[in-house]
Write an enzyme that holds these catalytic residues in place. Structure first.
Site, PDB file in Angstrom:
ATOM      1  N   ASP A  10     -31.348  24.863  11.560  1.00 23.61           N
ATOM      2  CA  ASP A  10     -31.335  25.248  12.975  1.00 23.61           C
ATOM      3  C   ASP A  10     -31.655  26.746  13.102  1.00 23.61           C
ATOM      4  O   ASP A  10     -30.822  27.514  13.543  1.00 23.61           O
ATOM      5  CB  ASP A  10     -29.958  24.936  13.602  1.00 23.61           C
ATOM      6  CG  ASP A  10     -28.800  25.600  12.865  1.00 23.61           C
ATOM      7  OD1 ASP A  10     -28.961  25.962  11.681  1.00 23.61           O
ATOM      8  OD2 ASP A  10     -27.734  25.767  13.481  1.00 23.61           O
ATOM      9  N   HIS A 244     -24.586  32.859   4.119  1.00 25.17           N
ATOM     10  CA  HIS A 244     -24.255  31.444   4.325  1.00 25.17           C
ATOM     11  C   HIS A 244     -25.348  30.510   3.783  1.00 25.17           C
ATOM     12  O   HIS A 244     -25.203  29.902   2.734  1.00 25.17           O
ATOM     13  CB  HIS A 244     -24.031  31.162   5.812  1.00 25.17           C
ATOM     14  CG  HIS A 244     -22.812  31.839   6.374  1.00 25.17           C
ATOM     15  ND1 HIS A 244     -21.558  31.658   5.849  1.00 25.17           N
ATOM     16  CD2 HIS A 244     -22.660  32.694   7.420  1.00 25.17           C
ATOM     17  CE1 HIS A 244     -20.679  32.361   6.544  1.00 25.17           C
ATOM     18  NE2 HIS A 244     -21.324  33.007   7.498  1.00 25.17           N
TER      19      HIS A 244
HETATM   20  C1  BDR Z   1     -23.294  28.632   9.589  1.00 25.35           C
HETATM   21  O1  BDR Z   1     -23.342  28.793  10.997  1.00 25.35           O
HETATM   22  C2  BDR Z   1     -24.573  29.331  11.386  1.00 25.35           C
HETATM   23  O2  BDR Z   1     -24.391  30.390  12.288  1.00 25.35           O
HETATM   24  C3  BDR Z   1     -25.264  29.801  10.148  1.00 25.35           C
HETATM   25  O3  BDR Z   1     -26.662  29.604  10.234  1.00 25.35           O
HETATM   26  C4  BDR Z   1     -24.660  28.974   9.037  1.00 25.35           C
HETATM   27  O4  BDR Z   1     -25.399  27.808   8.810  1.00 25.35           O
HETATM   28  C5  BDR Z   1     -22.167  29.475   9.032  1.00 25.35           C
HETATM   29  O5  BDR Z   1     -20.935  29.084   9.562  1.00 25.35           O
HETATM   30 CA    CA Z   2     -27.633  27.446   9.683  1.00 23.10          CA
END
Ligand code: BDR
Ligand code: CA
Length: 314
Positions: A10, A244
């Site tokens: 996303d 992340h």
């Molecule tokens: C996840 O939430 C999104 O904001 C980032 O892309 C990542 O996949 C981290 O909690």
């Molecule tokens: Ca993400």
């Protein structure tokens, strides 16, 4: 041989950084990028996947995925983390010559997995609606995927329990029913949660050096990550930002950087703990046990953070 990957995402600042990590590694064959709602609307997420494909000449197929969770109402795009346009508000072209593939993300996943038995890794770094829809529609793919690697969740290792609620991470609370479905299928899932992603920080100095050294990617990564860095500074007092989605890519490229534990995983789907992820590691049988009939999966519990930062830089 390269790892065949369908990248479900996303985009998203860290999603974009993760896509570039996978692409630049030279070790991943990006069969497709499937988009999902989350950090941005589905239209915006798809537009940015196409933008990345075009700008960095990524040979891949982009397919449009789910625009809503399986059961819970859709939340708003997380513009306070990723910017209004989802890429840190850098200038983006209004129109793009590239178009998405006519197949839905769900159908693309099913078709590609069936055509490449035991070779495809589903690498998901957003809400899990596309994977859930695919396995619901075609349960046979469970036996045909090589691996499912998910960035999401938090199991309490290293003190990390949640980032949206005290006990839930964004990708899981955004579609808890999809996550529970994906984690309880008979296919091999590895969850790369906050337990490890919040153990690694890309400092502003790190990104500055990347900017100076990487001719192709450095400036772009620097520009998109300024908003993300400001968010981490203001909300958490961090110099830099958590790694992340790229941690999930690192798991595919270099699993030896991670420590893991095994057990069936469930997701709390309602109430104040909605989105909480729980891995049962006890062997004991209980009179009431929502885990006992589910397959054992893998949870990452620790990471060699320096190894990850070095690998990304390389
Ligand atoms: C996840 O939430 C999104 O904001 C980032 O892309 C990542 O996949 C981290 O909690
Ligand atoms: Ca993400």
């Amino acid at each position: 041989m390269k790892n065949k990957v369908i990248f479900d995402t996303d985009p998203g600042i860290d999603d974009a950084m993760a896509i570039l990590f996978a692409h630049a590694s030279g070790k991943i064959d990006l069969l497709g990028i499937t988009t999902v709602f989350g950090n941005a609307s589905i239209e915006n997420a798809t537009r940015k996947a196409l933008y990345l494909k075009q700008r960095f000449a990524i040979a891949t197929t982009v397919c449009v995925g789910a625009d809503t969770p399986l059961v819970v109402p859709a939340g708003e795009p997380t513009t306070f983390v990723h910017g209004q346009n989802g890429l840190g508000d850098i200038d983006l072209p209004d129109t793009l010559p590239l178009k998405a593939d006519p197949r839905s993300a769900c159908d693309f996943i099913i078709e590609t997995v069936r055509n490449n038995p035991n070779e495809v890794t589903l690498l998901a770094v957003g809400r899990l609606a596309n994977l859930a829809l695919a396995i619901q529609k075609a349960p046979d793919i469970a036996d045909l995927v090589k691996a499912v690697v998910v960035m999401g969740g938090a199991f309490g290792h290293n003190g990390h329990t949640g980032n949206v609620s005290p006990y839930a991470e964004a990708n899981i609370i955004g579609d808890p029913h999809a996550a529970d479905l994906v984690f309880t299928q008979n296919w091999p899932v590895t969850v790369v949660g906050l337990d490890v992603t919040q153990q690694s920080i890309m400092s502003n100095a790190y990104v500055q050096i990347l900017k100076d050294k990487s001719e192709i990617y450095g400036d772009f990564i620097y520009q998109i990550s300024r908003f993300y860095s400001d968010f981490h500074q203001q909300s958490l007092g961090l110099d830099g930002f958590y790694v992340h989605d790229s941690s999930a890519v690192a798991y595919v490229l270099a699993p030896e950087l991670f420590k893991v534990q095994q057990g069936p995983i469930r997701v709390v789907c309602e109430g104040p703990a909605m989105g909480m992820t729980l891995c049962k590691t006890l062997e004991k049988a209980f009179p009431v046990d929502g885990w006992q009939d589910n397959p054992r999966q893998q949870v990452c519990t620790d990471i060699d953070s320096q190894g990850l930062l070095d690998l990304y830089f390389k």
